[in-house]
Design a protein around this motif. Structure first.
Motif, PDB file in Angstrom:
ATOM      1  N   TRP A 153      18.105  -0.027   1.233  1.00 27.76           N
ATOM      2  CA  TRP A 153      17.360   1.149   0.794  1.00 27.76           C
ATOM      3  C   TRP A 153      16.113   1.355   1.644  1.00 27.76           C
ATOM      4  O   TRP A 153      15.611   0.431   2.280  1.00 27.76           O
ATOM      5  CB  TRP A 153      17.002   1.098  -0.691  1.00 27.76           C
ATOM      6  N   THR A 154      15.650   2.599   1.652  1.00 31.77           N
ATOM      7  CA  THR A 154      14.483   3.004   2.436  1.00 31.77           C
ATOM      8  C   THR A 154      13.555   3.846   1.572  1.00 31.77           C
ATOM      9  O   THR A 154      14.002   4.777   0.897  1.00 31.77           O
ATOM     10  CB  THR A 154      14.900   3.827   3.666  1.00 31.77           C
ATOM     11  N   LEU A 155      12.281   3.521   1.597  1.00 26.37           N
ATOM     12  CA  LEU A 155      11.246   4.344   0.958  1.00 26.37           C
ATOM     13  C   LEU A 155      10.591   5.189   2.037  1.00 26.37           C
ATOM     14  O   LEU A 155      10.127   4.653   3.049  1.00 26.37           O
ATOM     15  CB  LEU A 155      10.201   3.455   0.279  1.00 26.37           C
TER      16      LEU A 155
ATOM     17  N   GLU B 108       4.384  13.238  -1.844  1.00 28.95           N
ATOM     18  CA  GLU B 108       5.845  13.376  -1.783  1.00 28.95           C
ATOM     19  C   GLU B 108       6.478  12.090  -1.264  1.00 28.95           C
ATOM     20  O   GLU B 108       6.125  11.589  -0.193  1.00 28.95           O
ATOM     21  CB  GLU B 108       6.219  14.542  -0.867  1.00 28.95           C
ATOM     22  N   SER B 109       7.425  11.559  -2.032  1.00 31.07           N
ATOM     23  CA  SER B 109       8.118  10.340  -1.634  1.00 31.07           C
ATOM     24  C   SER B 109       9.550  10.360  -2.146  1.00 31.07           C
ATOM     25  O   SER B 109       9.879  11.088  -3.085  1.00 31.07           O
ATOM     26  CB  SER B 109       7.385   9.106  -2.181  1.00 31.07           C
TER      27      SER B 109
ATOM     28  N   ALA C 180       3.434   5.871  -3.171  1.00 32.23           N
ATOM     29  CA  ALA C 180       4.656   6.459  -3.734  1.00 32.23           C
ATOM     30  C   ALA C 180       4.607   6.533  -5.256  1.00 32.23           C
ATOM     31  O   ALA C 180       5.464   7.177  -5.869  1.00 32.23           O
ATOM     32  CB  ALA C 180       5.872   5.648  -3.292  1.00 32.23           C
ATOM     33  N   MET C 181       3.625   5.910  -5.848  1.00 33.07           N
ATOM     34  CA  MET C 181       3.460   5.983  -7.305  1.00 33.07           C
ATOM     35  C   MET C 181       2.626   7.184  -7.725  1.00 33.07           C
ATOM     36  O   MET C 181       2.511   7.474  -8.921  1.00 33.07           O
ATOM     37  CB  MET C 181       2.805   4.699  -7.817  1.00 33.07           C
ATOM     38  N   GLU C 182       2.038   7.882  -6.734  1.00 34.24           N
ATOM     39  CA  GLU C 182       1.171   9.025  -7.036  1.00 34.24           C
ATOM     40  C   GLU C 182       1.988  10.310  -7.139  1.00 34.24           C
ATOM     41  O   GLU C 182       2.836  10.594  -6.288  1.00 34.24           O
ATOM     42  CB  GLU C 182       0.110   9.184  -5.950  1.00 34.24           C
TER      43      GLU C 182
ATOM     44  N   GLU D 284       0.835  -1.204   0.000  1.00 36.99           N
ATOM     45  CA  GLU D 284       0.000   0.000   0.000  1.00 36.99           C
ATOM     46  C   GLU D 284       0.869   1.252   0.000  1.00 36.99           C
ATOM     47  O   GLU D 284       0.568   2.248  -0.684  1.00 36.99           O
ATOM     48  CB  GLU D 284      -0.914   0.005   1.222  1.00 36.99           C
ATOM     49  N   LEU D 285       1.938   1.229   0.773  1.00 32.14           N
ATOM     50  CA  LEU D 285       2.846   2.372   0.825  1.00 32.14           C
ATOM     51  C   LEU D 285       3.492   2.603  -0.535  1.00 32.14           C
ATOM     52  O   LEU D 285       3.607   3.746  -0.998  1.00 32.14           O
ATOM     53  CB  LEU D 285       3.915   2.135   1.893  1.00 32.14           C
ATOM     54  N   ALA D 286       3.894   1.513  -1.183  1.00 37.01           N
ATOM     55  CA  ALA D 286       4.478   1.628  -2.524  1.00 37.01           C
ATOM     56  C   ALA D 286       3.472   2.220  -3.501  1.00 37.01           C
ATOM     57  O   ALA D 286       3.827   3.030  -4.374  1.00 37.01           O
ATOM     58  CB  ALA D 286       4.944   0.254  -3.004  1.00 37.01           C
TER      59      ALA D 286
END
Length: 382
Positions: free
Chosen positions: A80-82, A51-52, A45-47, A40-42
């Motif tokens: 890595w961190t999103l 801000e991501s 981040a596609m929108e 869901e978080l990913a």
């Protein structure tokens, strides 16, 4: 959902730790369940309007990429961190994580940033200029937190990344689901994920004097205030033209500070400034303005009015001064509308039972229809 402060209370926490020293509370939230998962978080981040960024470090080389993202495969399985800002604007479950911190006034709370980290993921040792509570969700993470240290060296391993040199840790712990970490401003900290993990960072806004004065100047310019020149009508001849006298310094100082002496003006500025949201809100403006008759009818049918997620509200209720600020706007309030204004400022869901008595008053009808037709409150918008 409440914080288990163990041997502390909210009052002792504020007295002993708030803006003074860091604290870790193991098991602060018993049986904690994530409010959002990695997929869901990913998706957020596609929108484009959210801000991501992804921060990675491989072979001691740091990199930062900004969203929106279409694919995450290039980043691999580790290091890595999103990070996604203001997730509470888009998830009611994430927004509910603010509730345990309501022993601090709402105006101080900024947003909830959510991060997903792979093993070895982190953003490096760094400082923040604001208070933050970090709730550990899925997975485990090693956190190190130090004391303020003027000897630390500022590092910029990437143009979009500020870090500091490594520090002496006063906290060095592995956090697990439900653990809570509090970090005051200017305390160096470093979190490194041990396995795939999720963190929820409840951040607090703390404007500097520079930011407030700059914003207040913009407010005056936008509203064409204090454009008059200083009064020099009592000027006397001088025999020291090369000097600026104390009387002139006082006069110029008074011109500069006169704006701050208008209490109502300062309150209007602060209310608007502190409720202005800096990340996108999902405002739901009706296609056609809803009349009060329809609003009453929907409430009578059991519909509930909800504030838009992430909305910021402030109520000033000081003696004769009553003002409601929502999303940077000032809504008139008086003795007739103060009870409804309190409900709006608290951002409680509005049911028929809560507002029925208020809606006999025309001013309350105008206030409620105004916030609804601006898209700030809506039916079933949570």
């Amino acid at each position: 959902m409440k914080i288990d402060f163990k041997d502390l209370t909210p009052e002792t926490f504020l007295a002993e730790y708030w803006q003074k020293k860091p604290l870790i509370i193991k098991g602060a939230f018993a049986n904690f369940e994530d409010s959002i998962d990695a997929n869901e978080l990913a998706g957020l981040a596609m929108e484009e309007f959210i801000e991501s960024r992804i921060i990675s470090c491989n072979n001691s080389k740091w990199d930062v990429k900004h969203g929106p993202f279409e694919d995450f495969s290039e980043f691999g399985e580790a290091n890595w961190t999103l990070l996604v800002q203001a997730v509470n604007h888009w998830s009611a479950d994430v927004d509910s994580l603010i509730e345990p911190f309501k022993f601090i006034p709402n105006w101080r709370i900024d947003d909830v940033m959510v991060s997903f980290s792979t093993p070895g993921g982190g953003v490096g040792p760094h400082l923040d200029q604001y208070d933050v509570f970090i709730i550990q969700g899925e997975g485990k993470r090693r956190w190190q937190v130090g004391k303020p240290d003027a000897s630390l060296t500022e590092l910029i391993p990437h143009e979009d990344l500020k870090q500091v040199s490594m520090f002496n840790a006063v906290i060095d712990e592995i956090t697990e689901p439900g653990d809570l970490l509090y970090i005051p401003p200017n305390h160096p900290h470093n979190g490194v994920s041990i396995d795939n993990s999720i963190n929820y960072s409840v951040g607090f806004q703390a404007p500097s004097a520079q930011e407030l004065i700059s914003a207040f100047a913009d407010y005056q310019l936008d509203n064409h205030l204090f454009e008059q020149r200083f009064d020099d009508s009592k000027r006397r001849a001088t025999d020291k033209p090369e000097e600026i006298e104390g009387s002139d310094l006082n006069l110029l100082h008074n011109v500069m500070t006169s704006a701050f002496k208008d209490e109502g003006l300062v309150q209007d500025f602060l209310g608007k400034y502190l409720t202005t949201v800096h990340h996108t809100l999902n405002l739901l403006v009706p296609v056609e303005p809803l009349p009060i008759e329809l609003i009453k009818e929907l409430l009578a049918e059991g519909e509930v009015l909800y504030p838009v997620l992430g909305l910021k509200c402030i109520l000033i209720n000081q003696h004769e001064i009553k003002r409601l600020f929502v999303n940077g706007e000032n809504f008139p309030v008086d003795t007739d509308t103060i009870e409804l204004a309190k409900l709006l400022a608290s951002k409680k869901p509005l049911t028929k039972n809560l507002v029925e008595s208020s809606l006999n008053c025309l001013k309350n009808q105008q206030l409620l229809t105004s916030v609804i037709n601006k898209g700030l409150w809506c039916f079933e918008c949570d």
